[in-house]
Design a protein around this motif. Structure first.
Motif: not given
Length: 799
Positions: A461-467
């Motif tokens: 999750g070093e990069m976290l996308y939500v929607n």
């Protein structure tokens, strides 16, 4: 810093005190829901299984069962008396402990029990083992300190032989567990109002046991398979001058043996090896003998699996996860390892095993064990059943206070050594979503060097996308890792392609579906998105179809959030009590089959299929029964829960008040828990009931949680409306308005005025009220906050 926001958090984390009623025996405490295995727990059978399956000796004694306990201030001496009994190894805060009390950072928890000294032959030793104690444990045997250990997830042992005496002996264990206020890793066991984390665990939460060993004994075995060379690398820790004999067997038939010196790296041939995999989790038995002067002086039984995990290129040149030199899609789910009745500790070994069986029966081949290290038997079941494990390290305290980095690295090193031998563990996971992250390249390279037999997901999750919105950008994501990993909620996506790294989706999904009567917290049904039971299967199928498309584009693994509901999160595929599966097992296996076609032998698991009737329809029918005059207590309770879940606030208040009115004093602990849950206003019928319970000398509730709840209600209903209307509140008028609410009213008044004057830098009024607040109620707030308020008092004198 807005201290009114801080205040609302602190109300829910202030000290919860001690019951004035000492316990005279064990009884499971009330729990909103519990698992089917809770009924099998008793003081005579608390997790009786041998706790260390990879190094088994026959001469051992289980010390689980009833111990005495006490909670004291942190600087208090060893208690001369105890407050009751606690069932070890269930954590203090759990219902199964028989106590169900919180431990504050300003307190110590003490355990005490006696045992009879084992009969010892010449030169034999007695080792005392702890599976895990959260967080810092100091052990005394017959009043003599035998050692201490910090780390809430790692096992530790002590040689207590010199402290023993003939006949009856005493063990005392002192525990200090500051959780998020300390320097140690603590995982997700930090309760806060947003339900982001969960109920804390303190104290002994894994098996305590003793074993008798000879003068020269095996203290450890390290096993590393190498299928390319057809060998098992073995290192046996034992005294210098001893030798080792290794014997591998296949269902009782000897297939290989070798000898060498203790401490040396030995190579045990395994020709024509049967490879371990989820579809065929074959394990060899291993006997390790320690010899001295030509005689066997010690022997342990173990096992191993021949498997290889690596990042390799497929036929098209795409970097993927390979298992045993073949591409293998890691189809996984995010397992938190929490229980409604035991919190961190499963009620029974069958319960512990069930979770893995259920996940396999769903059609997964991988579990990401999320920010928790389980007991050794959990990994044994994963080895036996066939399940890949992505093992998270427990992240440092996210504030990185002084000492936290050193403690994190010490505990991580112990975890690496403790779990090395399990073939199920294929992947180490570091720094989930950058929680407490530091020195990422160094830490990642250290882990890879320490254990080259596994792959490393450096920063899940070093990069976290939500929607589809990037919440957590990083300039140097996945440095030195074996994977690129993104978290994407709710819908799946691929991670970026980088040379030499597999692309994985470390978390996705999180579809919230509540199941009435199977909820830990009926006021919360959290998920990244909400679906009704009837719509879940279709939504979940579409997500998995997209995973298949992403696999063709290079995706190598995925982790769905999550297999089980956890407390306020209801985005599991099974309810928290493990009773209701939201998509039938057979249907889930069909959904997963394109990515995991070879399941092998499936375990038999049972759970009810979810009722896919629209919950609002069911609630409407119940509400009509209420309109028509139905008022029995059980019905009113269910109606109140259903009203909350259907979003009918008015209906919930009406049903909740009717439910409370149907009860009669004296109230059971279960009824008091529900009254507490349904009380949200000073005008609610339950408010007066709870006020009376606080004053009653024979009350059967834990008084601090009730006080905290009433404080929050008084603030919301009485104090905050005044503060919202004016910048110059009349504190005398507020003081008069809270008088009907007794001590909870006074405490919240002093707290609110302290915080308000602090924020306003109104130093002329701050010092007096803050001194009064700290003098009366300072023990109820975190140490760091007490320090902050005291420093402000000192500074105000110079203003």
């Amino acid at each position: 810093m807005n201290l009114f926001k801080t205040a609302s958090v602190c109300f829910l984390s202030v000290a919860l005190g001690q019951s004035v009623m000492a316990q005279t025996g064990w009884q499971m405490q009330p729990a909103t829901i519990k698992t089917r295995w809770a009924k099998d727990v008793s003081p005579t059978n608390a997790l009786p299984e041998y706790p260390r399956p990879q190094m088994v000796r026959e001469n051992w004694q289980n010390l689980n069962g009833l111990w005495k306990y006490a909670i004291t201030p942190k600087d208090a001496a060893t208690p001369t008396g105890y407050q009751g009994q606690i069932l070890v190894p269930f954590p203090l805060e759990s219902a199964l402990s028989g106590v169900k009390k919180p431990l504050q950072p300003s307190e110590n928890l003490w355990y005490q029990r006696t045992f009879t000294k084992p009969e010892l032959k010449a030169g034999e030793h007695v080792l005392l083992h702890f599976g895990a104690v959260d967080w810092q444990a100091t052990v005394y045997v017959n009043g003599k300190e035998t050692g201490s250990h910090s780390g809430g997830y790692q096992s530790f042992s002590q040689d207590i032989t010199a402290a023993l005496k003939d006949g009856e002996n005493e063990i005392v264990v002192k525990v200090f567990d500051p959780t998020s206020e300390g320097v140690g890793p603590h995982g997700k066991q930090v309760l806060n109002p947003a339900n982001i984390y969960y109920t804390p665990t303190s104290g002994i939460w894994q098996t305590v046991w003793m074993e008798t060993v000879p003068a020269d004994y095996i203290s450890g075995v390290t096993l590393t398979p190498d299928i390319d060379k057809n060998i098992l690398q073995v290192r046996v820790n034992a005294p210098a001058g001893t030798s080792v004999e290794l014997i591998a067997t296949d269902n009782g038939t000897e297939i290989s043996k070798t000898k060498g010196k203790a401490g040396a790296l030995l190579k045990l041939p395994v020709k024509n090896a049967k490879y371990w995999s989820p579809a065929n989790p074959f394990l060899y038995d291993l006997t390790v003998k320690l010899t001295k002067g030509g005689k066997t002086v010690d022997e342990v039984k173990s096992y191993f699996g021949m498997r290889k995990i690596a990042i390799q290129k497929d036929a098209k040149g795409v970097d993927r996860i390979f298992l045993n030199n073949k591409p293998y899609f890691n189809l996984g789910t995010l397992d938190q390892g929490f229980w409604p009745d035991g919190l961190y500790t499963a009620p029974t070994d069958n319960a512990l095993k069930f979770d893995i069986e259920a996940i396999k029966a769903m059609g997964f081949n991988t579990i990401r064990k999320h920010i928790k290290v389980e007991p050794a038997r959990w990994y044994y079941h994963a080895d036996k059943l066939g399940m890949l494990v992505w093992q998270d390290f427990v992240n440092p305290n996210q504030g990185l206070p002084e000492g936290s980095k050193a403690e994190y690295e010490k505990e991580t090193k112990e975890t690496l050594e403790q779990l090395h031998n399990n073939p199920s563990i294929t992947t180490w996971v570091i720094f989930n979503e950058k929680w407490g992250a530091y020195d990422q390249q160094r830490i990642t390279e250290w882990i890879k060097t320490a254990d080259p037999s596994r792959i490393v997901n450096g920063h899940s999750g070093e990069m976290l996308y939500v929607n589809e919105q990037l919440r957590s950008p990083s300039p140097n994501a996945w440095v030195s890792a074996d994977m690129t990993d993104v978290h994407s909620y709710p819908d799946p996506m691929n991670a970026p392609a980088e040379p030499g790294k597999a692309r994985v989706l470390g978390e996705f999904g999180g579809i919230g579906v509540f199941i009435p009567e199977h909820q830990w917290n009926t006021s919360s049904a959290w998920g990244y998105i909400q679906e009704k039971p009837a719509a879940l299967a279709a939504k979940y199928t579409i997500m998995n179809q997209h995973l298949k498309l992403l696999e063709a584009d290079g995706l190598s693994g995925s982790i769905y959030t999550q297999p089980f509901d956890v407390e306020g999160e209801q985005n599991g595929l099974l309810t928290y009590d493990r009773e209701v599966v939201k998509i039938p097992f057979e249907e889930m296996r069909k959904i997963h089959a394109p990515l995991n076609p070879d399941l092998g032998t499936l375990p038999v698991v049972t759970a009810m299929n979810a009722d896919i009737t629209d919950p609002s329809v069911a609630y409407s029918k119940m509400l009509q029964e209420f309109v028509d005059g139905r008022r029995d207590t059980e019905f009113l309770f269910k109606l109140a829960m259903m009203a909350k879940q259907a979003g009918d606030k008015a209906g919930s208040n009406i049903a909740g008040s009717a439910y409370i009115a149907s009860l009669q004093s004296p109230y059971t602990p279960e009824q008091l828990d529900l009254i507490l849950q349904f009380t949200n206003s000073t005008k609610d019928k339950g408010f007066a009931v709870l006020q009376d319970q606080l004053k009653a000398s024979d009350s059967r509730l834990e008084k601090r949680p009730v006080t905290v709840k009433l404080m929050n209600i008084v603030f919301k209903d009485v104090i905050d409306p005044v503060l919202q209307k004016t910048t110059d509140p009349d504190w005398s008028a507020i003081a008069n308005s809270i008088k009907p609410y007794g001590e909870p009213g006074e405490e919240i008044y002093l707290r609110a005025k302290t915080v308000y004057t602090f924020n306003k830098q109104d130093w002329s009024n701050y010092a007096s009220v803050a001194n009064t607040y700290l003098e009366k109620y300072g023990q109820n707030i975190p140490e760091q906050e007490r320090t902050m308020f005291r420093q402000a008092i000192d500074n105000s004198k110079n203003q």
